[in-house]
Write a protein that holds these residues in place. Structure first.
Motif, short mmCIF file in Angstrom:
data_model
loop_
_atom_site.label_atom_id
_atom_site.label_comp_id
_atom_site.label_asym_id
_atom_site.label_seq_id
_atom_site.Cartn_x
_atom_site.Cartn_y
_atom_site.Cartn_z
N GLU A 112 11.32 1.35 6.02
CA GLU A 112 10.29 1.52 4.99
C GLU A 112 10.04 0.22 4.23
O GLU A 112 8.91 -0.11 3.90
N ALA A 113 11.11 -0.53 3.96
CA ALA A 113 11.00 -1.77 3.18
C ALA A 113 10.38 -2.90 3.98
O ALA A 113 9.71 -3.76 3.41
N GLY A 114 10.61 -2.91 5.27
CA GLY A 114 10.10 -4.00 6.09
C GLY A 114 11.10 -5.12 6.28
O GLY A 114 11.14 -5.76 7.31
N ASP A 115 11.92 -5.37 5.27
CA ASP A 115 13.00 -6.33 5.39
C ASP A 115 14.02 -6.10 4.28
O ASP A 115 13.72 -5.47 3.27
N LYS A 116 15.20 -6.64 4.46
CA LYS A 116 16.30 -6.41 3.52
C LYS A 116 16.21 -7.28 2.27
O LYS A 116 17.00 -7.13 1.35
N GLY A 117 15.23 -8.16 2.23
CA GLY A 117 15.04 -8.99 1.05
C GLY A 117 14.18 -8.35 -0.03
O GLY A 117 14.14 -8.82 -1.16
#
Length: 139
Positions: free
Chosen positions: A73-78
């Motif tokens: 959902e976020a697209g990346d962990k950053g």
């Protein structure tokens, strides 16, 4: 993990959204980790994404699956992630799972959506998102 009281979480969410928009980035991901039935019938903050920490009937968390769903959902962990549950307890375990999976910025709403139980075993009377008068919706 940041531990934010509901009003602090709302301010943080608004500030991060504005700052990230100015940088051309997506806003923080606001995740409701409660079971779907809780989110739908008890109410939830607007704009929150539902990703359950555990679900009925198993009521057993799968930290790796949860982290993978949040990452998808976020697209990346950053991307910053803000977590909310009923009372602020599930979000601590869910947040720890996200940090263990490598998420860079995780925060949770202390006291959650409904807050602690009072002496009559009622919620939303002492603290929590609804008690603080923050925006919410109900299906």
């Amino acid at each position: 993990m940041k531990h934010l009281l509901p009003t602090e979480a709302w301010t943080w969410l608004q500030d991060q959204t504005a700052q990230r928009a100015a940088e051309g980035l997506e806003p923080p991901l606001f995740v409701d980790v409660r079971m779907e039935i809780e989110s739908l019938y008890v109410g939830r903050p607007p704009g929150v994404v539902h990703i359950a920490w555990y679900e009925y009937p198993d009521l057993t968390a799968d930290p790796q699956a949860f982290a993978a769903a949040v990452e998808a959902e976020a697209g990346d962990k950053g991307r910053p992630v803000l977590l909310i549950c009923r009372s602020g307890k599930r979000t601590q375990d869910a947040g720890a799972a996200l940090e263990a999976a490598g998420f860079a910025e995780v925060a949770h709403v202390v006291h959650g959506f409904e807050g602690d139980l009072d002496d009559r075993f009622k919620r939303s009377t002492l603290n929590g998102w609804r008690f603080d008068g923050l925006p919410w919706e109900q299906m």
